[in-house]
Write an enzyme that holds these catalytic residues in place. Structure first.
Site, short mmCIF file in Angstrom:
data_model
loop_
_atom_site.label_atom_id
_atom_site.label_comp_id
_atom_site.label_asym_id
_atom_site.label_seq_id
_atom_site.Cartn_x
_atom_site.Cartn_y
_atom_site.Cartn_z
CB SER A 1 -52.15 20.07 26.39
OG SER A 1 -52.48 20.32 27.77
CD GLU B 1 -56.06 15.20 25.90
OE1 GLU B 1 -55.46 14.69 27.12
OE2 GLU B 1 -55.99 16.48 25.81
CG HIS C 1 -52.90 15.35 28.88
ND1 HIS C 1 -53.91 15.87 28.33
CD2 HIS C 1 -51.90 16.51 29.21
CE1 HIS C 1 -53.69 17.22 28.22
NE2 HIS C 1 -52.55 17.58 28.59
#
Length: 311
Positions: free
Chosen positions: A120, A216, A281
């Protein structure tokens, strides 16, 4: 033409008794989640230590775990501590870009390679470790993250990567080919919007030439994904890329709409593109090593590393 992406140095695998530091370079973490994550790590036979500000919260900006200098100091101290074998991020959120240039990269380079794990917002650190330290890292679940605490697949795959990396040299996603084919290159990537935020910054990667780019994201509507992908294309970041792996797109809208954008922006690159590869995620996320040569088989939904992720 930019230089091809090259393989990076591999850290040493972990063994029982290894000391691991838990740091929070980005957002604040509930103390009970840190405690739960520490217990999991102890159950693996590791010796976890929590950084001083990992349980903190910025006095003004509640989306940060602590002040920029404090978060940077935690990471640098953990990395430069010769008794620490691995640094695991507690969570993502936001904040790495505020502190990454406060780190003493010469001191961190002198400290030598060790395992680094996160995803992330931690994408900015994956890039920095690759460019400034020449070090392979692990894009995987974080020590106080919901996925790490609640999803056995995420925990087990990370544990295998840390302790027995030869057992997960082939990562089978269960996904499918958006664009069929095979490609060989060096893995890199992370959160799409964080990669676009890196463009134009000091020490930023010129392009993914020669790489297998992993992408992502979370909570971005399709038009925002379009904007980010278009920015990468216009900036030349995708010039010479060998293949693309697409992970989860949690809370980004109906997948058919997300998929249409991904196919439109990436389908014309002329390289294999694998979708629903199971990292990021989404629940039960797989650990993907960055900085290592590997073969992507988009049809089979597999990524096979040339050698184990850790020595």
């Amino acid at each position: 033409m930019s230089r091809p992406t090259r393989p990076l140095r591999r850290p040493t695998r972990l063994a029982a008794g290894a000391r691991v530091a838990v740091v929070a370079p980005s957002g604040p973490v509930p103390g009970e989640r840190i405690d739960a994550g520490v217990e999991v790590l102890r159950g693996w036979g590791l010796d976890p230590v929590v950084a001083p500000h990992a349980r903190g919260r910025h006095e003004r900006f509640g989306y940060l775990a602590a002040g920029d200098a404090d978060r940077a100091a935690d990471l640098q101290h953990a990395w430069c501590d010769p008794t620490v074998d691995a640094v695991l991020c507690a969570r993502g959120g936001y904040g790495v870009q505020r502190m990454v240039d406060l780190l003493d990269w010469d001191a961190m380079a002198a400290a030598g390679p060790k395992v680094f794990v996160g995803f992330s917002d931690i994408t900015a650190l994956h890039e920095a470790f690759a460019i400034r330290l020449g070090l392979a890292t692990l894009h995987g679940p974080m020590a106080a993250g919901v996925d790490f605490l609640e999803q056995a697949r995420a925990r087990d795959h990370l544990r295998a990567t840390l302790f027995a990396p030869e057992s997960v040299r082939t990562i089978a996603s269960g996904g499918s080919a958006m664009v069929p084919g095979r490609a060989h290159g060096v893995t890199l990537g992370g959160c799409l919007t964080l990669l676009t935020a890196e463009l134009g910054t000091p020490h930023a990667r010129a392009s993914a030439h020669g790489g297998l780019l992993c992408l992502e994201d979370v909570g971005e509507e399709p038009y925002r994904l379009d904007r980010a992908l278009t920015q990468l294309l216009r900036a030349g970041m995708l010039d010479g890329v060998r293949g693309v792996l697409l992970g989860s797109w949690e809370d980004c809208g109906p997948y058919d709409e997300v998929r249409a954008v991904l196919e439109d922006r990436l389908g014309g690159l002329g390289v294999p593109v694998a979708e629903e590869f199971g990292f990021g995620h989404g629940a039960g996320a797989l650990t993907i090593p960055f900085g290592l040569p590997a073969e992507l088989d988009a049809d089979a939904g597999t990524l096979t590393l040339d050698e184990p992720a850790l020595r």
